[in-house]
Design an enzyme around this catalytic site. Structure first.
Site, PDB file in Angstrom:
ATOM      1  N   SER A   1       3.178  46.457 -13.172  1.00 43.00           N
ATOM      2  CA  SER A   1       4.545  46.859 -13.485  1.00 43.00           C
ATOM      3  C   SER A   1       5.432  45.622 -13.568  1.00 43.00           C
ATOM      4  O   SER A   1       5.589  44.900 -12.575  1.00 43.00           O
ATOM      5  CB  SER A   1       5.073  47.794 -12.390  1.00 43.00           C
ATOM      6  OG  SER A   1       6.478  47.883 -12.497  1.00 43.00           O
TER       7      SER A   1
ATOM      8  N   HIS B   1       2.911  48.369 -17.507  1.00 44.79           N
ATOM      9  CA  HIS B   1       3.817  49.435 -17.082  1.00 44.79           C
ATOM     10  C   HIS B   1       5.270  48.937 -17.141  1.00 44.79           C
ATOM     11  O   HIS B   1       5.604  47.916 -16.563  1.00 44.79           O
ATOM     12  CB  HIS B   1       3.454  49.839 -15.652  1.00 44.79           C
ATOM     13  CG  HIS B   1       4.146  51.043 -15.129  1.00 44.79           C
ATOM     14  ND1 HIS B   1       3.750  52.340 -15.434  1.00 44.79           N
ATOM     15  CD2 HIS B   1       5.217  51.173 -14.309  1.00 44.79           C
ATOM     16  CE1 HIS B   1       4.544  53.196 -14.813  1.00 44.79           C
ATOM     17  NE2 HIS B   1       5.449  52.514 -14.125  1.00 44.79           N
TER      18      HIS B   1
ATOM     19  N   ASP C   1       9.113  50.031 -16.398  1.00 42.10           N
ATOM     20  CA  ASP C   1       9.950  50.988 -15.675  1.00 42.10           C
ATOM     21  C   ASP C   1      11.359  50.988 -16.238  1.00 42.10           C
ATOM     22  O   ASP C   1      12.106  50.024 -16.070  1.00 42.10           O
ATOM     23  CB  ASP C   1      10.013  50.601 -14.194  1.00 42.10           C
ATOM     24  CG  ASP C   1       8.731  50.934 -13.463  1.00 42.10           C
ATOM     25  OD1 ASP C   1       8.290  52.096 -13.556  1.00 42.10           O
ATOM     26  OD2 ASP C   1       8.168  50.038 -12.809  1.00 42.10           O
TER      27      ASP C   1
ATOM     28  N   MET D   1      14.986  52.443 -15.976  1.00 37.54           N
ATOM     29  CA  MET D   1      15.844  53.130 -14.998  1.00 37.54           C
ATOM     30  C   MET D   1      17.285  53.123 -15.484  1.00 37.54           C
ATOM     31  O   MET D   1      17.758  52.108 -16.010  1.00 37.54           O
ATOM     32  CB  MET D   1      15.768  52.416 -13.649  1.00 37.54           C
ATOM     33  CG  MET D   1      14.359  52.296 -13.101  1.00 37.54           C
ATOM     34  SD  MET D   1      14.398  51.645 -11.420  1.00 37.54           S
ATOM     35  CE  MET D   1      12.633  51.391 -11.145  1.00 37.54           C
TER      36      MET D   1
ATOM     37  N   HIS E   1       7.602  54.203 -18.497  1.00 34.17           N
ATOM     38  CA  HIS E   1       7.935  55.210 -17.482  1.00 34.17           C
ATOM     39  C   HIS E   1       9.449  55.413 -17.488  1.00 34.17           C
ATOM     40  O   HIS E   1      10.198  54.565 -17.021  1.00 34.17           O
ATOM     41  CB  HIS E   1       7.425  54.665 -16.125  1.00 34.17           C
ATOM     42  CG  HIS E   1       7.732  55.535 -14.953  1.00 34.17           C
ATOM     43  ND1 HIS E   1       7.555  55.116 -13.645  1.00 34.17           N
ATOM     44  CD2 HIS E   1       8.190  56.805 -14.864  1.00 34.17           C
ATOM     45  CE1 HIS E   1       7.907  56.082 -12.823  1.00 34.17           C
ATOM     46  NE2 HIS E   1       8.291  57.112 -13.525  1.00 34.17           N
TER      47      HIS E   1
ATOM     48  N   MET F   1      12.608  56.729 -16.169  1.00 28.69           N
ATOM     49  CA  MET F   1      13.303  57.317 -15.017  1.00 28.69           C
ATOM     50  C   MET F   1      14.761  57.472 -15.422  1.00 28.69           C
ATOM     51  O   MET F   1      15.655  56.759 -14.952  1.00 28.69           O
ATOM     52  CB  MET F   1      13.146  56.398 -13.802  1.00 28.69           C
ATOM     53  CG  MET F   1      11.761  56.505 -13.182  1.00 28.69           C
ATOM     54  SD  MET F   1      11.367  55.097 -12.144  1.00 28.69           S
ATOM     55  CE  MET F   1      10.768  53.966 -13.388  1.00 28.69           C
TER      56      MET F   1
ATOM     57  N   MET G   1       4.161  60.036  -8.402  1.00 25.31           N
ATOM     58  CA  MET G   1       4.933  59.002  -7.695  1.00 25.31           C
ATOM     59  C   MET G   1       4.520  59.013  -6.227  1.00 25.31           C
ATOM     60  O   MET G   1       4.582  60.041  -5.558  1.00 25.31           O
ATOM     61  CB  MET G   1       6.435  59.274  -7.810  1.00 25.31           C
ATOM     62  CG  MET G   1       7.047  59.034  -9.181  1.00 25.31           C
ATOM     63  SD  MET G   1       6.702  57.416  -9.923  1.00 25.31           S
ATOM     64  CE  MET G   1       7.371  56.283  -8.693  1.00 25.31           C
TER      65      MET G   1
ATOM     66  N   ASP H   1       1.725  55.695  -8.823  1.00 26.57           N
ATOM     67  CA  ASP H   1       2.740  54.640  -8.947  1.00 26.57           C
ATOM     68  C   ASP H   1       3.544  54.521  -7.654  1.00 26.57           C
ATOM     69  O   ASP H   1       4.237  55.460  -7.259  1.00 26.57           O
ATOM     70  CB  ASP H   1       3.671  55.017 -10.121  1.00 26.57           C
ATOM     71  CG  ASP H   1       4.682  53.933 -10.461  1.00 26.57           C
ATOM     72  OD1 ASP H   1       4.634  52.843  -9.884  1.00 26.57           O
ATOM     73  OD2 ASP H   1       5.527  54.208 -11.346  1.00 26.57           O
TER      74      ASP H   1
END
Ligand code: DX5
Ligand code: ZN
Length: 221
Positions: free
Chosen positions: A9, A34, A36, A38, A67, A69, A138, A176
């Site tokens: 990540s 990966h 992330d 957010m 991913h 979020m 998660m 994760d």
């Protein structure tokens, strides 16, 4: 058993040296990258957008595992797909129309994933299992890297594994949060096939050794 895939990540990479760190993990044997995303709303932190995904796409052959979020993911799915995301994972808790969003991801030629927070019952996503290529469990509350693995995630992975098998669904289980050389064998034994690892990889002095250890140490051996 299928090969275990490792997805470093970039949340834990050096932000002034993304290119260097991404090439380093690729050469060290990482299977996926990966990313992330957010929004400061679904989670109390803000990270990256489509622009970064587009730039990363140009410098690596690794599949990009994005991913999301973010609340109302439908606003951005198409743009992340166009930026070059290979997997796009949305949160069960964030989507107002799960089926529609997952279908949009598929239509845009990306692979759909669904993620659940540690306090969301696994059975809630039963109906969506046939629609996804991966289920992201998660094992920390999303928002930050470097947190401690929540132990009851193991039972949740096992429950999901059984649910997938009983429905004949082919989705892979990804886990994760808090994955390191200690927790990796446990999640693999529970049924996970893709392991996300931020701090364990990027805070180590030897990416290759850590990636190999995460992948190869099977539970109980
Ligand atoms: C947390 C993120 C994770 C994070 C994991 O919200 O979804 O992908 O990078 O970090 P580690 O492996 O350090 O727990
Ligand atoms: Zn993540």
């Amino acid at each position: 058993m299928n090969k275990i895939l490792i997805a470093p990540s970039i949340l834990a990479a050096d932000y002034l040296n993304f290119g260097r760190d991404i090439k380093k993990v690729e050469q060290a044997g990482a299977d996926l990258l990966h990313v992330d995303v957010m929004d400061g709303c679904f989670v109390p932190n803000i990270t990256f957008g489509m622009g970064l995904v587009k730039s990363i796409r140009k410098i690596t052959a690794m599949p990009l595992d994005v991913h999301l979020m973010i609340v109302k993911p439908e606003r951005y799915i198409e743009r992340f797909a166009e930026a070059g995301a290979d997997y796009i994972t949305i949160h069960y808790e964030a989507s107002g129309n799960l089926r529609k969003d997952l279908e949009t991801i598929r239509k845009k030629k990306a692979k759909p994933g669904i993620s659940i927070n540690p306090d969301t019952p696994v059975k809630k996503i039963k109906e969506a299992l046939e629609l996804v290529d991966l289920v992201l469990v998660m094992s920390v509350f999303p928002g930050f890297g470097g947190q401690e693995f929540i132990k009851n995630s193991l039972g949740r992975i096992q429950e999901l594994r059984k649910m997938l098998e009983s429905r004949g669904a082919k989705a892979k289980i990804e886990v994760d949060g808090g994955i390191n050389e200690k927790t990796a064998p446990l999640v693999i034994a529970a049924g996970a096939e893709i392991l996300v690892a931020g701090a364990a990889v990027f805070n180590s002095g030897n990416y290759k050794k850590v990636i190999k250890n995460l992948r190869d140490k099977e539970g109980g051996k």
